[in-house]
Scaffold this active site. Structure first.
Site, PDB file in Angstrom:
ATOM      1  CB  SER A 107      32.871  39.588  62.239  1.00 54.47           C
ATOM      2  OG  SER A 107      33.739  38.550  62.186  1.00 54.47           O
ATOM      3  NE  ARG A 118      31.678  28.405  56.080  1.00 54.19           N
ATOM      4  CZ  ARG A 118      31.398  29.433  56.250  1.00 54.19           C
ATOM      5  NH1 ARG A 118      32.009  30.484  56.807  1.00 54.19           N
ATOM      6  NH2 ARG A 118      29.938  30.316  55.295  1.00 54.19           N
ATOM      7  CG  ASP A 147      27.635  38.484  67.037  1.00 50.22           C
ATOM      8  OD1 ASP A 147      27.902  36.978  67.530  1.00 50.22           O
ATOM      9  OD2 ASP A 147      27.666  39.475  66.626  1.00 50.22           O
ATOM     10  CG  HIS A 156      28.653  36.939  63.471  1.00 44.00           C
ATOM     11  ND1 HIS A 156      29.333  38.131  64.479  1.00 44.00           N
ATOM     12  CD2 HIS A 156      29.941  36.385  63.487  1.00 44.00           C
ATOM     13  CE1 HIS A 156      30.663  38.599  64.031  1.00 44.00           C
ATOM     14  NE2 HIS A 156      30.930  37.732  63.360  1.00 44.00           N
ATOM     15  CG  ASP A 157      25.785  35.305  58.801  1.00 49.02           C
ATOM     16  OD1 ASP A 157      27.698  34.977  59.504  1.00 49.02           O
ATOM     17  OD2 ASP A 157      25.706  33.908  59.134  1.00 49.02           O
TER      18      ASP A 157
END
Length: 381
Positions: free
Chosen positions: A157, A227, A322, A355-356
């Site tokens: 990232s 967040r 992602d 994405h994680d």
């Protein structure tokens, strides 16, 4: 923490604060007369100092990448599944250096640090930093550690952006750049998500123009909302559906605006816990660094030209679901490297996690990373 430390863990580790008393000129035009970086290291530096790996973190990351700080720590470092004896980044072979970036809130000089000019926390007076600034500070760290050339600079990232910038700014100082789930610049949609997050923070009545620490308060609501927005973008629709679906928190609907669904409860928990451990001004800084990253801009918007002097070999990995940093963004870098006649290996992983996924133990991904790191190790001989 397990009762017995696993054999493939780096074990108990201790962070180290390093102070630099030489000035650092920043891209914004300001100068830091001195600064501190918080680091952790794993493994041993060999006699030729040729086996050093730099790990660059993502937006909310830090220096604690592997192992445990104490036997009471609930979880190991954030990339423990990939760093340790026998793991893809094998600490039996590599000397691994991880840091908290300048502007961070986990020990490196940043908005929560004391401003020597005022005796108070920097707060909003801490200068805006860029990916290039981070790379400059990391080069100073390499000098301090006696590392003339990294075997590899590795990051996912925002960390991948730093690895890419390293290959451009200091082409002679790294042999491999490992760029995972990243991009050469943000899309308009990504900048938009970052702006929503910043507005959530700055509109919190406890933000106090960034001087909340002086009033002994925290903009918890705004930081929590930021967040929550970010966390949604880190997960794919499939991952969120598989984990939560439309599962109810209670047996029946409340017919008000309290928590009805498990996903609501999860997001609120993530926001609340994050607001207790991360600094709001740091979040603003980190998202701005993401927005500003665009190494091609200095080369007539040509990424191949920007990479023309790079001498490193490259490994890129992306993940099918992602949508924050889609495979297309990695392919753009791959295509630019090929046009620049650079050596590049590319792995696209079919993974439902979004994405994680770059943080997770996905067999095809970890096998691919391990295979490439074997090449890196061979170059250390």
């Amino acid at each position: 923490m397990p009762e017995v430390i696993p054999s493939d863990s780096v074990g108990l580790v201790e962070p180290k604060a390093i102070w630099f008393d030489q000035p650092l000129a920043l891209e914004c035009g300001e100068v830091l007369d001195g600064f501190q970086l918080m680091i952790e290291t794993y493994g041993q530096l060999n006699e030729s100092h040729s086996n050093a790996i730099l790990i660059c973190h993502a937006l909310s990351g830090h220096h604690h990448v592997a192992g445990y700080h104490s036997m009471e720590e609930r979880k190991p470092g954030w990339w423990d599944n990939c760093i340790g004896p026998g793991k893809p980044i094998d600490t039996n072979r590599f000397f691994v250096v991880a840091l908290n970036n300048l502007g961070g809130c986990h020990g490196s000089t940043g908005p929560t640090s004391e401003n020597p000019k005022t005796g108070k926390a920097y707060g909003p007076d801490f200068p805006v930093v860029t990916v290039s600034d981070w790379v400059s500070s990391q080069a100073m760290l390499a000098d301090y550690l006696g590392i003339d050339q990294w075997a590899a600079v590795v990051g996912g990232s925002l960390g991948g952006m730093q690895a890419l910038q390293w290959s451009i700014t200091y082409p002679e100082r790294l042999r491999h750049a490992v760029i995972i789930a990243s991009a050469a610049r943000l899309s308009a949609q990504n900048i938009a998500f970052n702006e929503v997050a910043r507005q959530a923070i700055m509109s919190d009545e406890q933000f106090l123009n960034g001087r909340y620490l002086e009033e002994n308060t925290i903009p918890r609501k705004g930081l929590g909302l930021a967040r929550m927005v970010g966390h949604i973008t880190y997960l794919s629709d499939d991952a969120m559906g598989a984990k939560f679906g439309r599962e109810m928190k209670n047996d029946s609907l409340s017919y008000d605006y309290n928590v009805d669904f498990q996903i609501e409860s999860y997001l609120r928990y993530q926001g609340e816990s994050f607001s207790e451990m991360f600094d709001a001004n740091t979040y603003l800084l980190m998202t701005r660094a993401l927005d500003y990253f665009d190494p091609a801009a200095e080369f007539g918007d040509s990424l191949p030209k920007a990479l023309g002097n790079a001498s490193a070999k490259f490994f890129l990995a992306s993940f099918s679901t992602d949508w924050r940093f889609s495979p297309e963004r990695s392919r753009e870098i791959v295509d630019a490297l090929m046009e620049a006649d650079r050596c590049v290996t590319y792995l696209e992983v079919d993974a439902p996690q979004g994405h994680d996924a770059f943080l997770m133990d996905i067999p095809r991904y970890t096998r691919g990373l391990a295979a490439y790191m074997n090449r890196v190790a061979e170059d250390c001989q």
